[in-house]
Design a protein around this motif. Structure first.
Motif, PDB file in Angstrom:
ATOM      1  N   MET A  48      16.324  25.816  11.315  1.00  0.00           N
ATOM      2  CA  MET A  48      17.390  26.756  11.594  1.00  0.00           C
ATOM      3  C   MET A  48      17.309  27.190  13.050  1.00  0.00           C
ATOM      4  O   MET A  48      16.241  27.551  13.541  1.00  0.00           O
ATOM      5  CB  MET A  48      17.245  27.969  10.662  1.00  0.00           C
ATOM      6  CG  MET A  48      18.246  29.063  10.908  1.00  0.00           C
ATOM      7  SD  MET A  48      18.050  30.412   9.710  1.00  0.00           S
ATOM      8  CE  MET A  48      19.298  31.503  10.330  1.00  0.00           C
ATOM      9  N   ASP A  49      18.430  27.170  13.733  1.00  0.00           N
ATOM     10  CA  ASP A  49      18.482  27.630  15.116  1.00  0.00           C
ATOM     11  C   ASP A  49      18.612  29.148  15.167  1.00  0.00           C
ATOM     12  O   ASP A  49      19.124  29.778  14.232  1.00  0.00           O
ATOM     13  CB  ASP A  49      19.665  27.001  15.852  1.00  0.00           C
ATOM     14  CG  ASP A  49      19.434  25.529  16.150  1.00  0.00           C
ATOM     15  OD1 ASP A  49      18.279  25.074  16.074  1.00  0.00           O
ATOM     16  OD2 ASP A  49      20.420  24.834  16.474  1.00  0.00           O
ATOM     17  N   ILE A  50      18.166  29.720  16.265  1.00  0.00           N
ATOM     18  CA  ILE A  50      18.219  31.164  16.449  1.00  0.00           C
ATOM     19  C   ILE A  50      19.626  31.559  16.904  1.00  0.00           C
ATOM     20  O   ILE A  50      20.042  31.228  18.016  1.00  0.00           O
ATOM     21  CB  ILE A  50      17.158  31.627  17.471  1.00  0.00           C
ATOM     22  CG1 ILE A  50      15.756  31.262  16.963  1.00  0.00           C
ATOM     23  CG2 ILE A  50      17.286  33.118  17.738  1.00  0.00           C
ATOM     24  CD1 ILE A  50      14.648  31.501  17.966  1.00  0.00           C
ATOM     25  N   THR A  51      20.339  32.214  15.994  1.00  0.00           N
ATOM     26  CA  THR A  51      21.673  32.748  16.276  1.00  0.00           C
ATOM     27  C   THR A  51      21.765  34.122  15.632  1.00  0.00           C
ATOM     28  O   THR A  51      21.076  34.413  14.655  1.00  0.00           O
ATOM     29  CB  THR A  51      22.789  31.842  15.716  1.00  0.00           C
ATOM     30  OG1 THR A  51      22.605  31.695  14.313  1.00  0.00           O
ATOM     31  CG2 THR A  51      22.788  30.478  16.394  1.00  0.00           C
ATOM     32  N   SER A  52      22.629  34.950  16.151  1.00  0.00           N
ATOM     33  CA  SER A  52      22.762  36.321  15.661  1.00  0.00           C
ATOM     34  C   SER A  52      23.610  36.381  14.403  1.00  0.00           C
ATOM     35  O   SER A  52      24.656  35.748  14.344  1.00  0.00           O
ATOM     36  CB  SER A  52      23.403  37.170  16.759  1.00  0.00           C
ATOM     37  OG  SER A  52      23.506  38.505  16.346  1.00  0.00           O
ATOM     38  N   PRO A  53      23.193  37.129  13.386  1.00  0.00           N
ATOM     39  CA  PRO A  53      21.888  37.765  13.227  1.00  0.00           C
ATOM     40  C   PRO A  53      20.943  36.866  12.442  1.00  0.00           C
ATOM     41  O   PRO A  53      21.339  36.193  11.506  1.00  0.00           O
ATOM     42  CB  PRO A  53      22.229  39.010  12.407  1.00  0.00           C
ATOM     43  CG  PRO A  53      23.344  38.559  11.507  1.00  0.00           C
ATOM     44  CD  PRO A  53      24.130  37.550  12.336  1.00  0.00           C
ATOM     45  N   CYS A  54      19.698  36.872  12.841  1.00  0.00           N
ATOM     46  CA  CYS A  54      18.650  36.185  12.096  1.00  0.00           C
ATOM     47  C   CYS A  54      17.331  36.879  12.394  1.00  0.00           C
ATOM     48  O   CYS A  54      17.266  37.762  13.249  1.00  0.00           O
ATOM     49  CB  CYS A  54      18.583  34.693  12.448  1.00  0.00           C
ATOM     50  SG  CYS A  54      17.921  34.325  14.077  1.00  0.00           S
ATOM     51  N   VAL A  55      16.311  36.491  11.673  1.00  0.00           N
ATOM     52  CA  VAL A  55      14.986  37.063  11.892  1.00  0.00           C
ATOM     53  C   VAL A  55      14.104  35.978  12.480  1.00  0.00           C
ATOM     54  O   VAL A  55      14.011  34.882  11.940  1.00  0.00           O
ATOM     55  CB  VAL A  55      14.392  37.618  10.574  1.00  0.00           C
ATOM     56  CG1 VAL A  55      12.951  38.066  10.781  1.00  0.00           C
ATOM     57  CG2 VAL A  55      15.251  38.761  10.048  1.00  0.00           C
ATOM     58  N   VAL A  56      13.501  36.291  13.617  1.00  0.00           N
ATOM     59  CA  VAL A  56      12.573  35.361  14.260  1.00  0.00           C
ATOM     60  C   VAL A  56      11.160  35.921  14.119  1.00  0.00           C
ATOM     61  O   VAL A  56      10.952  37.132  14.214  1.00  0.00           O
ATOM     62  CB  VAL A  56      12.907  35.114  15.756  1.00  0.00           C
ATOM     63  CG1 VAL A  56      14.227  34.421  15.908  1.00  0.00           C
ATOM     64  CG2 VAL A  56      12.886  36.389  16.552  1.00  0.00           C
ATOM     65  N   THR A  57      10.229  35.035  13.875  1.00  0.00           N
ATOM     66  CA  THR A  57       8.830  35.415  13.786  1.00  0.00           C
ATOM     67  C   THR A  57       8.149  34.902  15.047  1.00  0.00           C
ATOM     68  O   THR A  57       8.229  33.713  15.360  1.00  0.00           O
ATOM     69  CB  THR A  57       8.177  34.808  12.532  1.00  0.00           C
ATOM     70  OG1 THR A  57       8.932  35.222  11.382  1.00  0.00           O
ATOM     71  CG2 THR A  57       6.743  35.267  12.382  1.00  0.00           C
ATOM     72  N   LEU A  58       7.515  35.831  15.777  1.00  0.00           N
ATOM     73  CA  LEU A  58       6.933  35.506  17.081  1.00  0.00           C
ATOM     74  C   LEU A  58       5.458  35.853  17.154  1.00  0.00           C
ATOM     75  O   LEU A  58       4.985  36.749  16.459  1.00  0.00           O
ATOM     76  CB  LEU A  58       7.634  36.303  18.186  1.00  0.00           C
ATOM     77  CG  LEU A  58       9.135  36.146  18.372  1.00  0.00           C
ATOM     78  CD1 LEU A  58       9.634  37.127  19.417  1.00  0.00           C
ATOM     79  CD2 LEU A  58       9.482  34.728  18.753  1.00  0.00           C
TER      80      LEU A  58
END
Length: 173
Positions: free
Chosen positions: A1-11
């Motif tokens: 899954m690509d990072i697009t709004s809104p999503c949850v990213v784990t860093l």
């Protein structure tokens, strides 16, 4: 899954000042709402359309991070307004009842920077205000945001809120 709004990213990340002095290190993955209130705009810009495994090294000037330092957000209040156990590094929401400094915002978090027998020095600047920062980050996971997360604008207690302060000479995590 690509990072697009809104999503949850784990860093995971390493945060240091412009001279490379370590400020914070997230070794355990932490979730952030991308497209919400959890990340600085320049970090979101770097993450846009990326995916798991993406790594970046960013340089943030003060205006891209926590703003310039504002000496007008520092005040002195009578020592008697505070509990006996008050010490540098502690934070309070708003000024204490009986504060006499005029023009200070009531809705800010103040960090106790000095405690003297007659007065206490309070600073409402973000602890990283005025600092250029370096952040090295890696995306560990990306998932869809829940309706609750989108509605709240956050995943919860963001580690960036932890950056509101830590006692001097102590790590944030």
């Amino acid at each position: 899954m690509d990072i697009t709004s809104p999503c949850v990213v784990t860093l995971i990340w390493t945060l240091s000042d412009a001279q490379g002095q370590l400020i914070d290190e997230l070794n355990e993955p932490v979730e952030f709402l991308y497209g919400g209130d959890d990340l600085l705009p320049k970090v979101e810009e770097a993450l846009a359309d990326q995916s798991v495994g993406f790594e970046a090294q960013l340089h943030l000037e003060p205006e891209q991070a926590f703003g310039d330092y504002d000496a007008d957000l520092v005040c002195y209040e009578e020592r008697t307004l505070f509990p006996d156990a008050i010490e540098p590094g502690m934070q309070i929401e708003g000024l204490p009842e009986g504060a006499t400094t005029e023009g200070m915002p009531d809705d800010l978090v103040y960090t106790v920077t000095e405690v003297y027998p007659s007065h206490v020095v309070l600073d409402a600047n973000h602890p990283l205000a005025g600092m250029a920062l370096r952040i090295q980050l890696k995306v560990m996971d990306v998932r869809e945001a829940t309706e609750a997360e989108v509605g709240a604008g956050t995943v919860g207690d963001s580690p960036l809120s932890v950056l509101n302060g830590a006692p001097p000479d102590e790590p944030l995590h």
